[in-house]
Design an enzyme around this catalytic site. Structure first.
Site, PDB file in Angstrom:
ATOM      1  N   ASP A 109      -2.914  -9.132   5.753  1.00 44.18           N
ATOM      2  CA  ASP A 109      -2.504  -8.700   4.425  1.00 44.18           C
ATOM      3  C   ASP A 109      -1.042  -9.064   4.235  1.00 44.18           C
ATOM      4  OD1 ASP A 109      -2.707  -7.004   1.923  1.00 44.18           O
ATOM      5  OD2 ASP A 109      -1.128  -5.923   2.994  1.00 44.18           O
TER       6      ASP A 109
ATOM      7  N   ASP B 159       2.302  -8.315   2.048  1.00 41.08           N
ATOM      8  CA  ASP B 159       2.932  -7.325   1.168  1.00 41.08           C
ATOM      9  C   ASP B 159       4.341  -7.815   0.849  1.00 41.08           C
ATOM     10  OD1 ASP B 159       3.932  -5.101  -0.101  1.00 41.08           O
ATOM     11  OD2 ASP B 159       3.098  -3.669   1.319  1.00 41.08           O
TER      12      ASP B 159
ATOM     13  N   TYR C 252       1.766   2.868  -8.304  1.00 42.48           N
ATOM     14  CA  TYR C 252       2.503   4.100  -8.066  1.00 42.48           C
ATOM     15  C   TYR C 252       3.974   3.727  -8.021  1.00 42.48           C
ATOM     16  CZ  TYR C 252       1.040   2.072  -3.595  1.00 42.48           C
ATOM     17  OH  TYR C 252       0.715   1.192  -2.587  1.00 42.48           O
TER      18      TYR C 252
ATOM     19  N   GLU D  58       7.391  -8.121  -1.477  1.00 44.89           N
ATOM     20  CA  GLU D  58       8.036  -7.396  -2.568  1.00 44.89           C
ATOM     21  C   GLU D  58       9.401  -7.997  -2.892  1.00 44.89           C
ATOM     22  OE1 GLU D  58       7.840  -3.142  -1.946  1.00 44.89           O
ATOM     23  OE2 GLU D  58       6.101  -3.388  -0.677  1.00 44.89           O
TER      24      GLU D  58
END
Length: 613
Positions: free
Chosen positions: A383, A385, A455, A387
């Site tokens: 995965d 991630d 979120y 950012e």
């Protein structure tokens, strides 16, 4: 999107649709030579609301500096949120004006904006820059055009469920301009869209279908059919109104320290029976390569018999200990459980820029690490991630809009089809926001699914407020930033052509809070971040449920006022509502950050599992 000690993401959100909707147009058109035209399409309609898009086409021979589209809505129908344009309303009359970056259109160029709305009606009396949207009355009108567009090419499948198939194709060309595409299931028209993707739903499970696409122009000329593509739907459920059942939880590597949360807790809480996948967070990205984050926690920490998943103590001479060995033991108890190694997060995303300079070398390093013989049986894929690609998180990246696609393409090529390749992505679908900085649609073809981080939309990094729920499902009156909510995020990703079957809804197992607050409802002022166990402004659900119980709900999530503190967080009840939304949208399921925030008996994960069915 995380870092040791807590999740943080300061920007997000977005808007609505893709679908298989019929094009409901104010004015049929597109580009008439010598005129500026506009086409407005309802891309999704769920009875009480809709999603839509308008495309402005500069059909003149000169550059267009600014555009304004105006239209009326019938009573009982309203546009509630807009992206890539600004909106003003007078009664039932709506005016949409270009954003700062999409107002200048070269000859033949187009600009689009999208929106969500409520009610059953649609636009009437559409004008663009004061003239009819269809360009009627201008030179070279649609009736003069007798040439059909070229057949679309590159028709392909981008996703499928038991009851739906998502398709994409390359744009057709036309002497005047293509205004839309018709998707055919065999000889029957299944969808009409203005973009180059569609999702055909209402299909039968385990059934073979053959699809083609035809382009059409404003004059009604239709192209030859594209080459066909054959697709067999999945066995079982998964289409809109019948979403998937993936339940993916993050396990934080550093949680074994202060939090005292170990792999065994996943078993004793009953969470392991409810999970389909665990994302192990995080591996680091250094020197353009995947590296281990904390080697001691991952591979070396010794567990006693009482601490171990299977009640067997580690020995000093065994080749693998730590979290990896405990995960191996957990998988033996739950053979269907998959574990994915997640790389990056809030703190460690800075290395992706260098990795993007040589995607093949990065993919090679990641494969060699994930498939290391010492723990190859533990992991079922990777995965990413990041950012954020081509945008700012803890640091700013300038790799370009294609960087993520190039990286994921290399990972898919290296890991092959038997391993999972997934990505946690921004939920910032605001106009010109992070979602628009990267080609997430192009990159989607290489992933099994995306996890938009729905979120951390709002939090006490805005120390004086206004207070706002950090994970709103929908917009609400007074929300500090339009588009910062889960429904808009999912809708905008769909509108970019990403199928629902590749999207999961994100849930936070924690709350965000302010102190110095006097107002119970959202929108109050504050003096700073509320105190938290590990970090100011953030606290686990398992703590908040007793320390500051919910006093109200807004936009599908809970909030609480206790003393001078104000918190927002999800409860089992609000999670149930969000899972209904995920099912109705045909999403692949849900994911959450992170396991240690739940109660000892897994209240929140139980709500996710029960809600997805």
């Amino acid at each position: 999107m995380s870092r040791p000690g807590g999740r943080r993401a300061m920007a997000l959100a977005g808007a609505t649709s893709l679908a298989v909707a019929t094009a409901l147009l104010t004015a049929p058109p597109a580009s008439s030579a010598g005129t500026v035209t506009a086409t407005c399409t309802k891309t999704q309609d769920w009875g009480t609301g809709f999603g839509g898009t308008c495309t402005i086409t500069n059909g003149t021979d000169a550059s267009l500096n600014g555009w304004t589209l105006e239209a009326d809505m019938p009573s009982g129908t309203a546009v509630t949120s807009v992206w890539d344009a600004t909106k003003s309303v007078s009664g039932n009359h709506y005016t949409f004006t270009n954003a700062g970056w999409n107002g200048t259109l070269a000859a033949g160029a187009k600009a689009s904006f999208g929106f969500n709305g409520t009610g059953p009606g649609w636009f009437t009396g559409c004008t663009v820059n004061g003239a009819a949207c269809d360009g009627s009355g201008g030179p070279g009108g649609p009736g003069d055009d007798t040439e059909a567009p070229a057949a679309p090419s590159g028709l392909r499948t981008t996703g499928k469920t038991a009851t739906s198939v998502s398709l994409a194709w390359n744009a057709s060309t036309d002497n005047v301009g293509v205004t839309g595409y018709d998707v055919y299931n065999g000889s029957a028209k299944a969808a009409s869209v203005t973009g180059t993707s569609a999702t055909v739903s209402g299909l039968s499970a385990g059934t073979a279908y053959s699809f083609t696409v035809r382009a059409h122009d404003a004059a009604g000329n239709s192209s030859p059919a594209s080459a066909s593509v054959s697709v067999t739907t999945e066995e079982g459920g998964g289409g809109p109104g019948n979403g998937g059942e993936k339940v993916i939880g993050y396990f934080a590597e550093w949680g074994v320290y202060q939090r005292n949360y170990h792999v065994k807790n996943i078993e004793t809480s009953g969470s392991a029976d409810k999970l389909t996948h665990i994302n192990y967070a995080f591996g680091n990205v250094q020197g353009g390569q995947c590296t281990i984050g904390d080697a001691y926690a991952a591979t070396d920490k010794a567990y006693t018999a009482a601490q171990s998943v299977d009640g067997v103590a580690d020995t000093w001479d065994q080749p693998l200990r730590g979290n990896f060995n405990q995960l191996r033991k957990l998988k033996k108890l739950h053979p269907d459980l998959k574990v994915i190694w997640s790389f990056g997060g809030w703190t460690w995303s800075g290395g992706f820029g260098q990795a993007a300079q040589n995607p093949a070398a990065f993919a090679e390093s990641c494969y060699n690490l994930v498939e290391d013989p010492r723990w190859a049986d533990v992991f079922d894929g990777i995965d990413i991630d990041w950012e954020y690609p081509n945008a700012c998180g803890l640091t700013c990246d300038t790799s370009g809009p294609e960087a993520l696609e190039n990286l994921l393409s290399a990972l898919r090529s290296k890991f092959g089809s038997n391993n999972l390749v997934t990505a946690a992505i921004t939920a910032d679908a605001s106009a010109g926001g992070k979602m628009d900085a990267t080609d997430y649609a192009g990159a989607a073809q290489y992933v099994d699914w995306y996890m938009p981080m729905t979120y951390d939309y709002f939090g006490a990094w805005a120390a004086q407020g206004p207070t706002a729920p950090h994970s709103p499902l929908t917009s609400y009156p007074g929300i500090p930033q339009q588009g910062f909510n889960s429904a808009d995020t999912i809708a905008k990703l769909k509108s970019k052509g990403i199928p629902a079957s590749k999207l999961l809804l994100g849930i936070g197992f924690y709350g965000r809070g302010w102190t110095g607050v006097t107002q119970s409802e959202p929108g109050g002022t504050a003096t700073g971040a509320a105190p938290g166990t590990y970090e100011a402004g953030i606290e686990d659900y398992k703590v908040l449920k007793g320390r500051c119980p919910a006093t109200g709900t807004v936009a599908g999530t809970a909030y609480a006022k206790c003393g001078s503190q104000w918190w927002s967080y999800d409860t089992p009840s609000t999670i149930g509502g969000k899972m209904t939304y995920a099912q109705n949208e045909g999403l692949a399921g849900a994911f959450f950050w992170e396991l240690s925030g739940d109660t000892a008996n897994g209240e929140l994960i139980t709500a996710i599992k029960n809600g997805l069915g």
